[in-house]
Design a protein around this motif. Structure first.
Motif, PDB file in Angstrom:
ATOM      1  N   ALA A 109      -8.840   3.435   4.702  1.00 25.33           N
ATOM      2  CA  ALA A 109      -8.340   2.198   4.082  1.00 25.33           C
ATOM      3  C   ALA A 109      -9.011   0.940   4.624  1.00 25.33           C
ATOM      4  CB  ALA A 109      -6.827   2.099   4.257  1.00 25.33           C
ATOM      5  N   ILE A 164      -9.854  -1.863   1.655  1.00 23.57           N
ATOM      6  CA  ILE A 164      -9.002  -3.011   1.287  1.00 23.57           C
ATOM      7  C   ILE A 164      -9.769  -4.289   1.638  1.00 23.57           C
ATOM      8  CG2 ILE A 164      -6.749  -4.130   1.596  1.00 23.57           C
ATOM      9  CD1 ILE A 164      -6.433  -1.256   0.688  1.00 23.57           C
ATOM     10  N   HIS A 170      -6.207   8.050   3.444  1.00 26.39           N
ATOM     11  CA  HIS A 170      -5.696   6.743   3.905  1.00 26.39           C
ATOM     12  C   HIS A 170      -6.400   6.271   5.173  1.00 26.39           C
ATOM     13  CE1 HIS A 170      -2.291   9.809   4.752  1.00 26.39           C
ATOM     14  NE2 HIS A 170      -3.178   9.911   5.714  1.00 26.39           N
ATOM     15  N   THR A 223       4.500   4.397  -5.565  1.00 31.41           N
ATOM     16  CA  THR A 223       3.548   3.432  -6.138  1.00 31.41           C
ATOM     17  C   THR A 223       4.220   2.641  -7.260  1.00 31.41           C
ATOM     18  OG1 THR A 223       1.652   4.827  -5.598  1.00 31.41           O
ATOM     19  CG2 THR A 223       1.326   3.198  -7.310  1.00 31.41           C
ATOM     20  N   PHE A 278      -7.184   4.974  -5.108  1.00 32.08           N
ATOM     21  CA  PHE A 278      -8.352   5.481  -4.387  1.00 32.08           C
ATOM     22  C   PHE A 278      -8.197   6.983  -4.164  1.00 32.08           C
ATOM     23  CE2 PHE A 278      -8.330   1.090  -2.515  1.00 32.08           C
ATOM     24  CZ  PHE A 278      -9.574   0.689  -2.975  1.00 32.08           C
ATOM     25  N   TYR A 302      -2.317  -0.994  -3.610  1.00 26.57           N
ATOM     26  CA  TYR A 302      -3.398  -0.027  -3.397  1.00 26.57           C
ATOM     27  C   TYR A 302      -2.756   1.299  -3.053  1.00 26.57           C
ATOM     28  CZ  TYR A 302      -6.510  -4.048  -3.137  1.00 26.57           C
ATOM     29  OH  TYR A 302      -7.206  -5.192  -3.422  1.00 26.57           O
ATOM     30  N   SER A 303      -3.214   2.367  -3.743  1.00 19.25           N
ATOM     31  CA  SER A 303      -2.625   3.688  -3.494  1.00 19.25           C
ATOM     32  C   SER A 303      -3.702   4.705  -3.174  1.00 19.25           C
ATOM     33  CB  SER A 303      -1.868   4.184  -4.726  1.00 19.25           C
ATOM     34  OG  SER A 303      -0.673   3.512  -4.854  1.00 19.25           O
ATOM     35  N   ILE A 326       0.847  -1.201   0.000  1.00 14.53           N
ATOM     36  CA  ILE A 326       0.000   0.000   0.000  1.00 14.53           C
ATOM     37  C   ILE A 326       0.878   1.244   0.000  1.00 14.53           C
ATOM     38  CG2 ILE A 326      -1.646   1.367   1.359  1.00 14.53           C
ATOM     39  CD1 ILE A 326      -2.844  -1.235   2.373  1.00 14.53           C
ATOM     40  N   LYS A 338      -0.235  -6.997  -5.943  1.00 10.94           N
ATOM     41  CA  LYS A 338      -1.244  -5.945  -6.053  1.00 10.94           C
ATOM     42  C   LYS A 338      -0.839  -4.764  -5.183  1.00 10.94           C
ATOM     43  CE  LYS A 338      -5.344  -4.480  -7.045  1.00 10.94           C
ATOM     44  NZ  LYS A 338      -5.631  -4.191  -8.395  1.00 10.94           N
ATOM     45  N   THR A 368      -4.556  -0.356  -7.798  1.00 10.12           N
ATOM     46  CA  THR A 368      -5.868   0.267  -7.639  1.00 10.12           C
ATOM     47  C   THR A 368      -5.664   1.599  -6.931  1.00 10.12           C
ATOM     48  OG1 THR A 368      -6.946  -1.872  -7.441  1.00 10.12           O
ATOM     49  CG2 THR A 368      -8.169   0.022  -6.612  1.00 10.12           C
TER      50      THR A 368
END
Ligand code: SAM
Length: 190
Positions: A84, A88, A81, A35, A77, A49-50, A25, A47, A75
């Motif tokens: 999250a 997630i 944060h 990222t 967002f 998530y940012s 993340i 994977k 992915t």
């Protein structure tokens, strides 16, 4: 042996923490360099998530990923944060290996839009709950600006009272550099 600067040291530690297929993340996407680093590191089966609250930041991150043909691993967002936990998927939280925060404002952007003490500490705490044993949380603390000073103090208070049986916290900092350089807090779940 060379002493790494703070950002290089953070990358070195993340590099060792992440394996192919992991989840990572970026809690503060900004221009997307972290990222991109995470997306490369987690490999095809991993994977990322940012998060960022600014569309401008996510547009830059998206362009960078597209340029490197890595968009399919990430992915984005446009959410704080601190949200999250609800974003997630629970089944993916078990594969979470690394979370990184680069606090402060978007380089080249509006300096008034910066990470905030309360939501930063809330999100760090939430991610520490989420991380499985061995998981790593990296925070680059910039304290040369007003909100950054408050974040620094709040994170120092928060991290020093964590139970050492549950979380180890390491501080990496050059103590003789001018102009209040950033320092690193590394949290590892036991
Ligand atoms: N790591 C980034 C890079 O590689 O360019 C730099 C991040 S920049 C120092 C900090 C970012 O945090 C800004 O883009 C800002 O919009 C974002 N931010 C501020 N508050 C946030 C929040 N609550 N949740 C997620 N991002 C936030």
């Amino acid at each position: 042996m060379t002493l790494h600067n703070v950002l290089d040291f953070a990358k070195e530690v993340m590099n060792q923490s992440i394996n192919d297929g992991d989840i990572a993340i970026d809690a503060t996407a900004g221009k997307g360099s972290d990222t991109l680093f995470l997306a490369r590191r987690v490999g095809e089966s991993g994977k990322v998530y940012s998060f960022d609250i600014q569309k401008e930041a996510l547009d830059q991150t998206s362009q960078l990923l597209h340029h490197h043909q890595l968009d399919n691993r990430v992915t984005l967002f446009q959410q704080g944060h601190e949200q999250a936990n609800s974003l997630i998927p629970v089944e993916e939280q078990a594969r979470l290996k690394t979370v990184v925060f680069n606090l402060g404002y978007l380089p080249g952007g509006n300096k008034q839009i910066t990470t905030q003490t309360n939501t930063t500490v809330q999100a760090v705490s939430d991610f520490l709950d989420m991380l499985p044993s061995g998981g790593l949380l990296v925070v680059v603390v910039y304290h040369g600006h007003e909100e950054g000073k408050k974040e620094k103090e709040a994170l120092e208070t928060y991290s020093t009272q964590l139970n050492q049986q549950q979380v180890q916290v390491l501080r990496y900092e050059f103590v003789n550099q001018v102009n209040r350089p950033p320092f690193l807090l590394l949290f590892q779940k036991r």
